[in-house]
Design a protein around this motif. Structure first.
Motif, mmCIF file in Angstrom:
data_model
loop_
_atom_site.group_PDB
_atom_site.id
_atom_site.type_symbol
_atom_site.label_atom_id
_atom_site.label_comp_id
_atom_site.label_asym_id
_atom_site.label_seq_id
_atom_site.Cartn_x
_atom_site.Cartn_y
_atom_site.Cartn_z
ATOM 1 N N MET A 144 -12.482 15.360 18.912
ATOM 2 C CA MET A 144 -11.236 15.664 19.602
ATOM 3 C C MET A 144 -10.114 15.906 18.610
ATOM 4 S SD MET A 144 -11.895 15.706 22.869
ATOM 5 C CE MET A 144 -10.336 15.467 23.732
ATOM 6 N N GLN A 145 -10.115 15.160 17.500
ATOM 7 C CA GLN A 145 -9.110 15.361 16.460
ATOM 8 C C GLN A 145 -9.271 16.727 15.797
ATOM 9 O OE1 GLN A 145 -9.464 12.015 13.785
ATOM 10 N NE2 GLN A 145 -8.952 10.527 15.387
ATOM 11 N N ALA A 146 -10.515 17.172 15.637
ATOM 12 C CA ALA A 146 -10.744 18.504 15.062
ATOM 13 C C ALA A 146 -10.225 19.586 15.999
ATOM 14 C CB ALA A 146 -12.235 18.706 14.785
ATOM 15 N N GLY A 147 -10.280 19.326 17.294
ATOM 16 C CA GLY A 147 -9.701 20.232 18.273
ATOM 17 C C GLY A 147 -10.648 21.314 18.756
ATOM 18 N N ARG A 148 -10.301 21.880 19.897
ATOM 19 C CA ARG A 148 -11.109 22.931 20.501
ATOM 20 C C ARG A 148 -11.242 24.149 19.586
ATOM 21 N NH1 ARG A 148 -12.237 23.950 25.871
ATOM 22 N NH2 ARG A 148 -10.749 22.349 26.533
ATOM 23 N N GLN A 149 -10.222 24.373 18.730
ATOM 24 C CA GLN A 149 -10.239 25.545 17.852
ATOM 25 C C GLN A 149 -11.339 25.451 16.802
ATOM 26 O OE1 GLN A 149 -7.832 23.300 18.010
ATOM 27 N NE2 GLN A 149 -7.379 22.515 15.963
ATOM 28 N N ALA A 150 -11.889 24.241 16.597
ATOM 29 C CA ALA A 150 -12.972 24.077 15.619
ATOM 30 C C ALA A 150 -14.328 24.482 16.190
ATOM 31 C CB ALA A 150 -13.031 22.626 15.142
ATOM 32 N N ALA A 151 -14.411 24.689 17.498
ATOM 33 C CA ALA A 151 -15.681 25.050 18.127
ATOM 34 C C ALA A 151 -16.010 26.520 17.868
ATOM 35 C CB ALA A 151 -15.624 24.780 19.631
ATOM 36 N N ARG A 152 -17.280 26.770 17.578
ATOM 37 C CA ARG A 152 -17.749 28.127 17.305
ATOM 38 C C ARG A 152 -18.883 28.488 18.271
ATOM 39 N NH1 ARG A 152 -13.682 27.866 15.213
ATOM 40 N NH2 ARG A 152 -13.097 28.195 13.035
ATOM 41 N N PRO A 153 -18.938 29.737 18.720
ATOM 42 C CA PRO A 153 -20.013 30.141 19.642
ATOM 43 C C PRO A 153 -21.348 30.267 18.920
ATOM 44 C CG PRO A 153 -18.637 32.024 19.066
ATOM 45 C CD PRO A 153 -17.981 30.824 18.447
ATOM 46 N N VAL A 154 -22.399 29.776 19.562
ATOM 47 C CA VAL A 154 -23.748 29.851 19.008
ATOM 48 C C VAL A 154 -24.730 30.132 20.144
ATOM 49 C CG1 VAL A 154 -25.609 28.633 17.809
ATOM 50 C CG2 VAL A 154 -23.223 28.231 17.140
ATOM 51 N N SER A 174 -23.464 28.492 23.886
ATOM 52 C CA SER A 174 -22.403 27.513 24.077
ATOM 53 C C SER A 174 -21.534 27.500 22.820
ATOM 54 C CB SER A 174 -22.982 26.118 24.347
ATOM 55 O OG SER A 174 -21.965 25.226 24.762
ATOM 56 N N ARG A 175 -20.597 26.563 22.771
ATOM 57 C CA ARG A 175 -19.701 26.420 21.613
ATOM 58 C C ARG A 175 -19.934 25.054 20.985
ATOM 59 N NH1 ARG A 175 -15.474 29.968 21.371
ATOM 60 N NH2 ARG A 175 -14.099 28.420 20.412
ATOM 61 N N PHE A 176 -19.911 25.018 19.649
ATOM 62 C CA PHE A 176 -20.259 23.795 18.927
ATOM 63 C C PHE A 176 -19.266 23.515 17.801
ATOM 64 C CE2 PHE A 176 -24.079 25.376 20.844
ATOM 65 C CZ PHE A 176 -24.752 24.241 21.285
ATOM 66 N N VAL A 177 -19.071 22.223 17.558
ATOM 67 C CA VAL A 177 -18.270 21.748 16.437
ATOM 68 C C VAL A 177 -19.194 21.002 15.482
ATOM 69 C CG1 VAL A 177 -16.353 20.277 15.694
ATOM 70 C CG2 VAL A 177 -16.215 21.522 17.877
ATOM 71 N N ALA A 178 -19.135 21.325 14.199
ATOM 72 C CA ALA A 178 -19.933 20.627 13.188
ATOM 73 C C ALA A 178 -18.993 20.006 12.168
ATOM 74 C CB ALA A 178 -20.907 21.581 12.504
ATOM 75 N N LEU A 179 -19.107 18.705 11.957
ATOM 76 C CA LEU A 179 -18.246 17.976 11.026
ATOM 77 C C LEU A 179 -19.103 17.134 10.092
ATOM 78 C CD1 LEU A 179 -15.617 16.563 13.574
ATOM 79 C CD2 LEU A 179 -15.397 18.649 12.201
ATOM 80 N N ARG A 180 -18.603 16.952 8.882
ATOM 81 C CA ARG A 180 -19.233 16.005 7.969
ATOM 82 C C ARG A 180 -18.566 14.646 8.188
ATOM 83 N NH1 ARG A 180 -23.949 16.830 6.096
ATOM 84 N NH2 ARG A 180 -23.581 15.905 4.040
ATOM 85 N N ILE A 181 -19.383 13.620 8.427
ATOM 86 C CA ILE A 181 -18.861 12.286 8.711
ATOM 87 C C ILE A 181 -19.638 11.248 7.903
ATOM 88 C CG2 ILE A 181 -18.149 12.947 11.042
ATOM 89 C CD1 ILE A 181 -20.622 11.326 12.041
ATOM 90 N N ARG A 182 -19.142 10.012 7.940
ATOM 91 C CA ARG A 182 -19.809 8.885 7.296
ATOM 92 C C ARG A 182 -20.038 7.807 8.355
ATOM 93 N NH1 ARG A 182 -19.419 9.639 1.732
ATOM 94 N NH2 ARG A 182 -17.801 11.122 1.098
ATOM 95 N N PRO A 183 -21.234 7.757 8.957
ATOM 96 C CA PRO A 183 -21.500 6.744 9.989
ATOM 97 C C PRO A 183 -21.214 5.341 9.479
ATOM 98 C CG PRO A 183 -23.247 8.371 9.944
ATOM 99 C CD PRO A 183 -22.383 8.654 8.755
ATOM 100 N N ALA A 184 -20.619 4.525 10.337
ATOM 101 C CA ALA A 184 -20.209 3.175 9.953
ATOM 102 C C ALA A 184 -21.051 2.142 10.690
ATOM 103 C CB ALA A 184 -18.731 2.985 10.248
#
Length: 255
Positions: A144-154, A174-184
């Protein structure tokens, strides 16, 4: 619980004690029990079954047993029932197995750019250790912080409805967001050497008509993986469920 291997476009079941739907080369086509060769599999098999489910050892043991049959495991896919289990993911990582697993929106993580910080030593007691200054947030909040604008069609595969495409069927889109994260989490911290938590892929499906993301995956695929490939591999799990209509764990070919 069943483990399925993607072979020749089908998902024959390999659950350590049975195999159905056809036999890949080198796998016995009849019911049989094979003693696991790896210490990890032997340790898991000695646990009471309820403890296996809680610890994540049981599905890893089943994968171990499939590997003793010569089954190659380039990628493990599973639903959130397995993906949310830290022990299951750590078990895959201990075996150096790449995965793309479904997760719930409640899983917590730090952003990929987050770095641990060591507080200044005051000269009393033990020297402080490096920690992340901010608390982890849920994967849903990160998207949600990345926002809808981060979604790309695939578009990732052909569907079953008639369409105007080359094959005569509509393609899934559909549209997808891909982020690099560090699971806690405590288990991940205890299993990690050093202060820096490992980076993973967070993939979220966010259709244009939805106010928020609707589905999430966590993956240990390489950092340079294209979005379209991430989506295609994460969505392989649907093919397993489509075969049996129940959530399963699968071993898939990345090719």
């Amino acid at each position: 619980m069943s483990v399925r291997v993607l072979w020749a476009g089908r998902w024959p079941a390999v659950d350590g004690h049975r195999l159905t739907g056809g036999s890949p080369p080198g796998i016995p086509p009849r019911r049989r029990q094979i003693r696991p060769k790896s210490p990890a599999a032997s340790d898991a098999r000695s646990l009471p079954r309820p403890l296996m489910w809680r610890s994540g050892s049981w599905p890893c043991y089943m994968i171990d047993e499939a590997r003793t049959w010569g089954v190659d495991v380039p990628l493990v896919v599973a639903d959130a029932g397995y993906g949310d289990a830290t022990a299951f993911r750590l078990g895959l990582e201990e075996r150096k197995l790449t995965y793309a697993v479904g997760i719930s929106s409640r899983l917590t993580a730090h952003p990929g750019h987050a770095q641990p910080v060591t507080p200044a030593y005051q000269g009393i007691g033990r020297p402080p250790v490096a920690t992340y200054p901010d608390k982890p947030t849920t994967v849903k909040e990160l998207v949600m912080q990345a926002g809808r604008q981060a979604a790309r069609p695939v578009s990732w595969r052909e569907g079953s409805r008639p369409g105007k495409g080359r094959s005569g069927f509509k393609r899934m889109y559909s549209r997808f967001v891909a982020l690099r994260i560090r699971p806690a989490g405590r288990e991940i911290r205890q299993a990690t050497k050093g202060a820096e938590l490992p980076e993973r892929w967070l993939l979220a499906e966010w259709p244009a008509i939805e106010p928020e993301p609707v589905q999430f995956w966590l993956s240990s695929l390489p950092s340079g993986m294209p979005l379209a490939t991430l989506v295609r591999l994460a969505k392989l799990r649907w093919r397993i469920e489509h075969d049996d209509g129940v959530p399963l764990c699968g071993v898939a070919d990345q090719g």
